[in-house]
Structures are given as C-alpha cells and as structure tokens.
Motif scaffolding. Structure first.
Motif, PDB file in Angstrom:
ATOM      1  N   HIS A  86       0.817  -1.220   0.000  1.00 51.38           N
ATOM      2  CA  HIS A  86       0.000   0.000   0.000  1.00 51.38           C
ATOM      3  C   HIS A  86       0.854   1.274   0.000  1.00 51.38           C
ATOM      4  CE1 HIS A  86      -3.483   2.386   0.180  1.00 51.38           C
ATOM      5  NE2 HIS A  86      -3.397   2.721   1.442  1.00 51.38           N
ATOM      6  N   GLU A 126       2.767   0.676 -11.388  1.00 50.29           N
ATOM      7  CA  GLU A 126       3.324   1.840 -10.681  1.00 50.29           C
ATOM      8  C   GLU A 126       4.816   2.011 -10.947  1.00 50.29           C
ATOM      9  OE1 GLU A 126       1.805   2.679  -6.874  1.00 50.29           O
ATOM     10  OE2 GLU A 126       0.006   1.497  -7.189  1.00 50.29           O
ATOM     11  N   ASN A 178      -4.246  -1.487 -11.308  1.00 49.47           N
ATOM     12  CA  ASN A 178      -4.981  -1.509 -10.032  1.00 49.47           C
ATOM     13  C   ASN A 178      -6.036  -2.600 -10.069  1.00 49.47           C
ATOM     14  OD1 ASN A 178      -3.898   1.311 -10.044  1.00 49.47           O
ATOM     15  ND2 ASN A 178      -5.042   1.402  -8.132  1.00 49.47           N
ATOM     16  N   GLU A 187      -7.726  -0.994   3.170  1.00 46.77           N
ATOM     17  CA  GLU A 187      -6.880   0.206   3.072  1.00 46.77           C
ATOM     18  C   GLU A 187      -6.887   0.751   1.636  1.00 46.77           C
ATOM     19  OE1 GLU A 187      -2.918  -1.282   4.003  1.00 46.77           O
ATOM     20  OE2 GLU A 187      -2.997  -2.658   2.309  1.00 46.77           O
ATOM     21  N   ALA A 189      -8.387   1.858  -2.171  1.00 44.60           N
ATOM     22  CA  ALA A 189      -9.471   2.812  -2.409  1.00 44.60           C
ATOM     23  C   ALA A 189     -10.848   2.150  -2.574  1.00 44.60           C
ATOM     24  CB  ALA A 189      -9.140   3.677  -3.621  1.00 44.60           C
ATOM     25  N   PRO A 204     -12.946   9.588   1.823  1.00 38.89           N
ATOM     26  CA  PRO A 204     -11.866  10.568   1.701  1.00 38.89           C
ATOM     27  C   PRO A 204     -11.177  10.510   0.334  1.00 38.89           C
ATOM     28  CG  PRO A 204     -11.125   8.685   3.003  1.00 38.89           C
ATOM     29  CD  PRO A 204     -12.529   8.384   2.589  1.00 38.89           C
ATOM     30  N   TYR A 206      -8.593  11.883  -2.264  1.00 43.56           N
ATOM     31  CA  TYR A 206      -7.372  12.699  -2.215  1.00 43.56           C
ATOM     32  C   TYR A 206      -7.406  13.784  -3.295  1.00 43.56           C
ATOM     33  CZ  TYR A 206      -5.230   8.993   0.677  1.00 43.56           C
ATOM     34  OH  TYR A 206      -4.929   8.079   1.655  1.00 43.56           O
ATOM     35  N   ARG A 213      -6.918   5.849 -13.006  1.00 44.23           N
ATOM     36  CA  ARG A 213      -6.449   4.480 -12.774  1.00 44.23           C
ATOM     37  C   ARG A 213      -7.214   3.525 -13.675  1.00 44.23           C
ATOM     38  NH1 ARG A 213      -3.303   7.157 -10.384  1.00 44.23           N
ATOM     39  NH2 ARG A 213      -2.409   6.896  -8.317  1.00 44.23           N
ATOM     40  N   ASN A 248     -10.759   8.887 -10.345  1.00 43.62           N
ATOM     41  CA  ASN A 248     -11.220   8.389  -9.039  1.00 43.62           C
ATOM     42  C   ASN A 248     -12.640   8.860  -8.746  1.00 43.62           C
ATOM     43  OD1 ASN A 248      -8.984   6.847  -8.411  1.00 43.62           O
ATOM     44  ND2 ASN A 248      -7.868   8.587  -7.551  1.00 43.62           N
ATOM     45  N   ARG A 272      -2.311  12.852  -1.210  1.00 46.30           N
ATOM     46  CA  ARG A 272      -1.172  11.988  -0.901  1.00 46.30           C
ATOM     47  C   ARG A 272       0.091  12.659  -1.468  1.00 46.30           C
ATOM     48  NH1 ARG A 272      -1.801   6.339  -3.957  1.00 46.30           N
ATOM     49  NH2 ARG A 272      -2.841   5.618  -2.078  1.00 46.30           N
ATOM     50  N   HIS A 275       1.541  12.014  -5.272  1.00 48.97           N
ATOM     51  CA  HIS A 275       0.454  11.201  -5.849  1.00 48.97           C
ATOM     52  C   HIS A 275       0.583  11.121  -7.382  1.00 48.97           C
ATOM     53  CE1 HIS A 275      -4.185  10.427  -5.529  1.00 48.97           C
ATOM     54  NE2 HIS A 275      -3.564   9.511  -6.252  1.00 48.97           N
ATOM     55  N   TYR A 331      -6.436   9.274   8.327  1.00 51.33           N
ATOM     56  CA  TYR A 331      -7.612  10.015   7.851  1.00 51.33           C
ATOM     57  C   TYR A 331      -8.226  11.005   8.832  1.00 51.33           C
ATOM     58  CZ  TYR A 331      -7.506   6.766   3.961  1.00 51.33           C
ATOM     59  OH  TYR A 331      -7.116   6.053   2.868  1.00 51.33           O
TER      60      TYR A 331
HETATM   61  P1  TYD Z   1      -5.033   2.820  -4.034  1.00 50.12           P
HETATM   62  O1  TYD Z   1      -6.142   1.839  -3.967  1.00 50.12           O
HETATM   63  O2  TYD Z   1      -4.267   3.141  -2.800  1.00 50.12           O
HETATM   64  O3  TYD Z   1      -4.069   2.320  -5.197  1.00 50.12           O
HETATM   65  P2  TYD Z   1      -2.791   3.055  -5.897  1.00 50.12           P
HETATM   66  O4  TYD Z   1      -2.312   4.137  -5.031  1.00 50.12           O
HETATM   67  O5  TYD Z   1      -1.861   1.922  -5.930  1.00 50.12           O
HETATM   68  O6  TYD Z   1      -3.269   3.499  -7.229  1.00 50.12           O
HETATM   69  O7  TYD Z   1      -5.607   4.192  -4.595  1.00 50.12           O
HETATM   70  C1  TYD Z   1      -6.276   4.251  -5.834  1.00 50.12           C
HETATM   71  C2  TYD Z   1      -6.518   5.708  -6.145  1.00 50.12           C
HETATM   72  O8  TYD Z   1      -7.417   6.247  -5.172  1.00 50.12           O
HETATM   73  C3  TYD Z   1      -5.260   6.555  -6.070  1.00 50.12           C
HETATM   74  O9  TYD Z   1      -5.306   7.590  -7.049  1.00 50.12           O
HETATM   75  C4  TYD Z   1      -5.325   7.159  -4.687  1.00 50.12           C
HETATM   76  C5  TYD Z   1      -6.823   7.334  -4.464  1.00 50.12           C
HETATM   77  N1  TYD Z   1      -7.235   7.249  -3.061  1.00 50.12           N
HETATM   78  C6  TYD Z   1      -8.035   8.254  -2.513  1.00 50.12           C
HETATM   79  O10 TYD Z   1      -8.391   9.230  -3.192  1.00 50.12           O
HETATM   80  N2  TYD Z   1      -8.392   8.156  -1.201  1.00 50.12           N
HETATM   81  C7  TYD Z   1      -8.013   7.114  -0.422  1.00 50.12           C
HETATM   82  O11 TYD Z   1      -8.360   7.084   0.789  1.00 50.12           O
HETATM   83  C8  TYD Z   1      -7.213   6.064  -0.996  1.00 50.12           C
HETATM   84  C9  TYD Z   1      -6.760   4.886  -0.178  1.00 50.12           C
HETATM   85  C10 TYD Z   1      -6.856   6.179  -2.329  1.00 50.12           C
END
Ligand code: TYD
Ligand code: NAD
Length: 344
Positions: A86, A126, A178, A187, A189, A204, A206, A213, A248, A272, A275, A331
């Motif tokens: 993660h 990634e 993904n 954990e 998304a 939440p 980001y 994705r 997203n 993040r 990101h 969070y």
């Molecule tokens: P994630 O499932 O962590 O996969 P990755 O970072 O490997 O792509 O996240 C998928 C997308 O969702 C990524 O652009 C980050 C976003 N995200 C959020 O907006 N909020 C969140 O709480 C999480 C965990 C991810």
C-alpha cells in the motif's frame, strides 16, 4: 507446474489466484506467507481442507526456509505475490517495503538459481511512474517509480530481469494495473470507499479526485498471469490491465450508485504526497497470447462494491481491529479539516 509455491497466497490477489489455479490445474500449491495484517487465512476459507493446498507461515526473506520448502516439496515454479503493497503505508513506514519487496524477492531469485526453479514475478504498473495524457506504457518503457512502494517494486522487477540476463534464470514478469475484487484489504481505495459507504462514513478522496487508474478485475489479472505461465516467453515482461482508465471521482460514483450511497459522503481531503496522476498501460503483448479481460473497469468496480455489500463477515472484523489505528493516523486529521463536498 506440478508443485508450485505461491508467495503471498493469503493476500488479495494471491488468494484469488490460488482459487483460480486449483480450479483448473492439477498442481499442488504451497502458500508461503508471513501473514502480515494483509495476509489472512480466511481469504482461502473454502480451500483449507483440500489436500492440494498447504500453508507454510514464513518470510520470503528467510533463505533457509525458502530453500528447505523448495527442496522438500520438489518445487518447479514460484509465483511471487508476496509484498508490502500500500502506497500510503509506504509513505508512513517505508523500510519494510525494501525488506520484503526488494530483499525478499532477491532471496527467492537466489534459491531459484541454486535449485533451477522457474520464477514468475508479479510487478505493477506503478513502476512506470505517472503517465502523461496520450501515452500508454509499453513493457520496454524506462521505469520511473515515484513512491517508496513503487520504487521497491521497480527494484525487484529489475533484479528479476537481471537474473534472466546474467544467469539465464527462467523468469517471467507481469505488471498489473490496479486490481479490484473480493478479499482486498480495506486500506485500498475501492474496498475503503465501499465499506465506508455501507457504514455511512465519509469517503476521503485525495485532492481533486481527477487522478486516473485502470481498475481491473482481479479475475482478469489471474487469467493474465495464467496466460503468461502457460504461453509467455521466458525472460519477457507483460502488462496486464484493461487498457482503459477512469478518474477516481468516476470510480466513487460507481461505488455510490451500486450501493445506493449518499453523494454527501464524499470529502476532498489533503492529497497523498507525490500522488501519481495517471497510470495507463498498453496490453497488446498479453493479448497476443490469446488473453482478453472479461470485465470492463466499470463492471469490475461495481462487482467489487457488491461483494463488500454481501460479505460483511469478511471485512467487519478487520475494520474493528488493528485497521482502526491506521485509519485514525491516515484520515482523522484529513477528514476533520476537509470542507464537505469541496476540493481542499
Ligand atoms: P489505491 O487503492 O491506494 O491504489 P494506488 O495508489 O496503488 O493506485 O488508490 C487508488 C486511487 O485512489 C489513487 O489515485 C489514490 C486514491 N485514493 C483516494 O483518493 N483516497 C483514499 O483514501 C485512498 C486509499 C486512495
Ligand atoms: P496484499 O497486500 O493483499 O497481500 C500481500 C501478501 O503478501 C499478504 O498475504 C502478506 O501476508 C504477504 N507478505 C507480505 N510480506 C511478506 C513476506 N515478507 N513474506 C511472505 N509473505 C509476505 O497484496 P495484493 O494486493 O494481493 O498484491 C499482491 C502482489 O501484486 C504484490 O506483489 C503487488 O505489488 C502486486 N500488485 C498489486 C496490485 C493491486 O492493485 N493490489 C496491482 C498490481 C500488482
């Protein structure tokens, strides 16, 4: 491929792969898994009585253990899913990512070299870093990882290739998009947003939520790995995804539509760090092996959301346990400072 070790077989994709593989192939599968927070025996609850499956609880970085298991079980293939996976956890505590993803993979390569075993390594999109609009990553693109997680996966990916080039070790690599589907730790998304929507808790998102994705169904990742194991060329890398991305925010809409969730639950929170804006892969090479994804990404996300609605037995104990501590760290401050429905 009679005696297989599946490392990380109690995790999300590994457990889906073990179930898929045993359904179709006459193999014995040994799951080698450290059972971290993400590795859960219950992910294979329906299969533990099957004599074709066994579990060795241990670390892929333990060379003596890996060697012993390979020798005793006459292993002819290792499929390496084991990893810390993660991105947000890699930002909070990156060193374990190097221990498992880099050193652990290196130990598997050393044992495979010593005993002459084929190794299939599960890598990720990634490793390409974020991809400008209009481009799709092809397998020969340079790696340009940008998070501690992605950097550790890129290092492992290159070590696997180095063992083919230097020692002629029979290896193959898949780089997955993904994944979504059953048994994904909340954990990530899609399961986080699905379970929050079911519980009526805020989602939440980001930053502006316009990151892109390719949300591929885990079933299609399993069939892609199978295609590479059966028909792929040794020494080659194959991208496995649908080749189609969404933002997203589009993913959140599908989750909420599927679960009948309230749009007022969406919160744009502090982004993040680092990101990646967009991942996108060209999947022509794996298609040339006769592979096709079964699921469109929209169906994949909807199907995953439905699974969480129908399987509270699986995620409720997780969400009320150690996960809670991580959730608070990741969070609670973000959500407290997020204006309802507005980008931060
Ligand atoms: P994630 O499932 O962590 O996969 P990755 O970072 O490997 O792509 O996240 C998928 C997308 O969702 C990524 O652009 C980050 C976003 N995200 C959020 O907006 N909020 C969140 O709480 C999480 C965990 C991810
Ligand atoms: P996961 O976090 O759900 O599971 C990881 C598994 O590895 C767990 O069972 C855990 O206990 C085990 N593990 C961790 N450290 C270990 C160690 N040192 N020794 C032995 N076992 C250990 O991960 P996942 O989402 O199923 O991902 C599996 C693989 O696929 C990873 O290599 C990941 O990088 C890759 N991948 C994941 C995605 C995705 O969307 N989830 C996409 C592309 C590639």
């Amino acid at each position: 491929m009679r005696n297989i070790i599946v490392t990380g077989g109690c995790g999300f994709i590994g457990s889906n792969f073990v179930r898929y593989w045993l359904d179709r192939h006459a193999s014995h599968v040994t799951v080698l898994d450290k059972l971290t927070y993400a590795g859960r025996r219950e992910n294979l609850h329906d299969l533990w009585g099957d004599p074709r499956l066994s579990l060795v609880e241990g670390d892929i970085g333990d060379q003596a253990l890996v060697r012993r298991v390979c020798r005793e079980r006459n292993v002819d293939l290792i499929v390496n899913f084991a990893a810390e996976t993660h991105v947000d956890q890699s930002i909070l505590g990156p060193l374990v990512f190097t221990d498992t993803n880099v050193r652990g993979t290196h130990v598997l390569l050393e044992v495979a070299r010593e005993l002459g075993i084929r190794l299939h390594h599960v890598s990720t999109d990634e490793v390409y870093g974020h991809i400008p609009d209009g481009h799709q990553s092809v397998e020969t693109d340079p790696l340009a990882a940008r998070s501690p997680y992605a950097a550790s996966k890129a290092a492992a990916d290159q070590l696997v290739q180095a063992y083919y080039i230097t020692y002629g070790l029979p290896v193959t690599i898949t780089r997955g998009a993904n994944n979504v589907g059953p048994y994904q730790y909340p954990e990530k998304a899609v399961p986080l947003f699905s379970t929050n929507a079911i519980l009526g808790e805020p989602l939440p998102v980001y930053g502006d939520g316009r990151q892109m994705r390719d949300y591929a169904h885990v079933h299609d990742h399993c069939t892609g790995i199978e295609a590479v194991l059966l028909r792929g060329e040794i020494g080659q890398v194959y991208n496995v995804g649908t080749g189609r991305e969404m933002t997203n925010l589009e993913m959140v809409d599908i989750v909420l539509d599927t679960l009948g969730g309230d749009r007022g639950l969406v919160r744009h929170v502090t982004d993040r760090p680092g990101h990646d804006r967009r991942y996108s892969m060209n999947v022509d090479k794996v298609r040339a092996l006769g592979w096709e994804p079964r699921y469109d990404p929209r169906e994949a996300v909807a199907e995953a959301a439905r699974w969480y609605a129908g399987n509270r037995w699986w995620w409720e104990p997780i969400r009320s346990g150690a996960f809670r501590e991580y959730y608070e760290r990741q969070y609670v401050r973000r959500l407290a400072s997020a204006p309802t429905g507005q980008p931060s």
